[in-house]
Scaffold this motif. Structure first.
Motif, short mmCIF file in Angstrom:
data_model
loop_
_atom_site.label_atom_id
_atom_site.label_comp_id
_atom_site.label_asym_id
_atom_site.label_seq_id
_atom_site.Cartn_x
_atom_site.Cartn_y
_atom_site.Cartn_z
N MET A 246 0.61 -1.41 -0.15
CA MET A 246 -0.04 -0.04 0.07
C MET A 246 0.84 1.32 0.05
O MET A 246 0.59 2.30 -0.80
N ILE A 247 1.77 1.24 0.62
CA ILE A 247 2.90 2.34 0.92
C ILE A 247 3.40 2.57 -0.27
O ILE A 247 3.66 3.72 -0.88
N GLY A 248 4.15 1.64 -0.89
CA GLY A 248 4.63 1.58 -2.31
C GLY A 248 3.63 2.17 -3.51
O GLY A 248 4.22 3.16 -4.44
N LYS A 249 2.58 1.57 -3.47
CA LYS A 249 1.63 2.18 -4.31
C LYS A 249 1.13 3.43 -4.48
O LYS A 249 1.14 4.27 -5.23
N ASN A 250 0.87 3.93 -2.99
CA ASN A 250 0.59 5.49 -2.83
C ASN A 250 1.84 6.48 -3.22
O ASN A 250 1.61 7.52 -3.36
N ARG A 251 3.10 5.73 -3.03
CA ARG A 251 4.05 6.68 -3.50
C ARG A 251 4.39 6.50 -5.02
O ARG A 251 5.53 7.31 -5.62
N GLY A 252 3.85 5.57 -5.65
CA GLY A 252 4.26 5.52 -7.04
C GLY A 252 5.24 4.80 -7.07
O GLY A 252 6.03 4.86 -8.36
N LEU A 253 5.85 3.76 -6.58
CA LEU A 253 6.92 3.02 -6.73
C LEU A 253 6.65 1.67 -7.27
O LEU A 253 6.49 0.56 -6.67
#
Length: 300
Positions: A246-253
């Motif tokens: 979720m964190i990676g997706k929200n940061r566009g990684l």
């Protein structure tokens, strides 16, 4: 997860500490205020036993202030051991250090005739060299935000009241307690090159989910699909792998193909944790040994 990192200069440091201990009046031990127990090397305690000790809980600006006060009370012992909270980059927080060293040596006949001679010890990347440079007002010790920079001992005249013998950081030969290794890995006290960063990130995320969920929610704009809470606070049912995604997706990684780049996300998350961007966080509580880490004991 077995972590081993004991470079050759650490073996030499152990020998040098023993050889030079008789030349100093007391010891300044620097701990990471976010994890005082994990960052306290029992080998250093044994090597310097019998000397008055000033414990500096460094990086206190990055730690939970309530926990830091608890640790100050826990670590201070009578007239021979005093713990204080400091920020090695802030001279105001270090102004009391020479005075506290004098107080710890107040029964010595020479205390008003010469500077206190002290040895500064601690694990890698805990801030020893930065403390020296800030106290002296000059760059007299090599410093960087990574472990293993100081390789040799050096004498540093800090002021008319204080002289410091700087020592390289020294770790254990091997971490038998995986929780200690996990905490030190999360804080950057061990070189990232010898760590499985995704495992460090997942374990730390699980701790934060248990102990500081609101910090995760605020920083990474997390929500809970199960609970559908508009404020996103209810994340206690999320698995750490899901949180990392979720964190990676929200940061566009995102990798080509649409999958989250977990390696980049892990590095980004750990950097923000270490830099205090997520917020003031402590990984240990002296009155509650589990303090969000009970999942480790359950797995062992």
């Amino acid at each position: 997860m077995s972590i081993q990192w004991f470079p050759g200069h650490m073996t030499r440091t152990k020998k040098l500490i023993l050889e030079n201990l008789k030349k100093v009046d007391m010891v300044i031990e620097i701990l990471d205020a976010r994890a005082p127990l994990a960052s306290r090397n029992p080998l250093l305690e044994e090597l310097t036993k019998g000397k008055p000790r000033l414990i500096l809980l460094n990086k206190s600006d990055l730690a939970d202030p309530i926990m830091t006060q608890k640790w100050i009370r826990t670590l201070t012992e009578g007239n021979s051991i005093k713990a204080v909270a400091v920020n090695s980059r802030n001279i105001r927080s270090l102004k009391a250090v020479p005075k506290e060293c004098k107080i710890l040596c107040r029964d010595k006949k020479w205390v008003n005739r010469r500077p206190v001679r002290t040895m500064i010890v601690g694990i890698p990347n805990v801030g020893k060299s930065t403390v020296i440079n800030t106290l002296s007002g000059k760059k007299k010790a090599a410093a960087a935000n990574q472990p293993g920079v100081t390789k040799d001992m050096q004498h540093v005249p800090v002021s008319r009241e204080l002289q410091i013998l700087d020592t390289p950081g020294i770790l254990w030969h091997k971490f038998d307690d995986q929780l200690v290794g996990l905490k030190l890995g999360a804080l950057g006290s061990i070189k990232d090159a010898v760590l499985l960063l995704d495992q460090i990130a997942l374990g730390t995320l699980l701790f934060l989910r248990n102990s500081y969920p609101e910090r995760l929610v605020k920083r990474y704009k997390l929500t809970s699909p199960e609970e559908n809470q508009p404020d996103g606070i209810q994340i206690d049912t999320q698995e750490p792998h899901d949180l990392l995604e979720m964190i990676g997706k929200n940061r566009g990684l995102i990798l080509p193909g649409g999958e989250v780049d977990l390696e980049r996300t892990s590095r980004m998350f750990l950097k923000e944790l270490r830099d205090g961007i997520i917020g003031p966080i402590s990984l240990e509580n002296p009155s509650d040994p589990d303090f969000g880490w009970n999942f480790i004991q359950e797995e062992q």
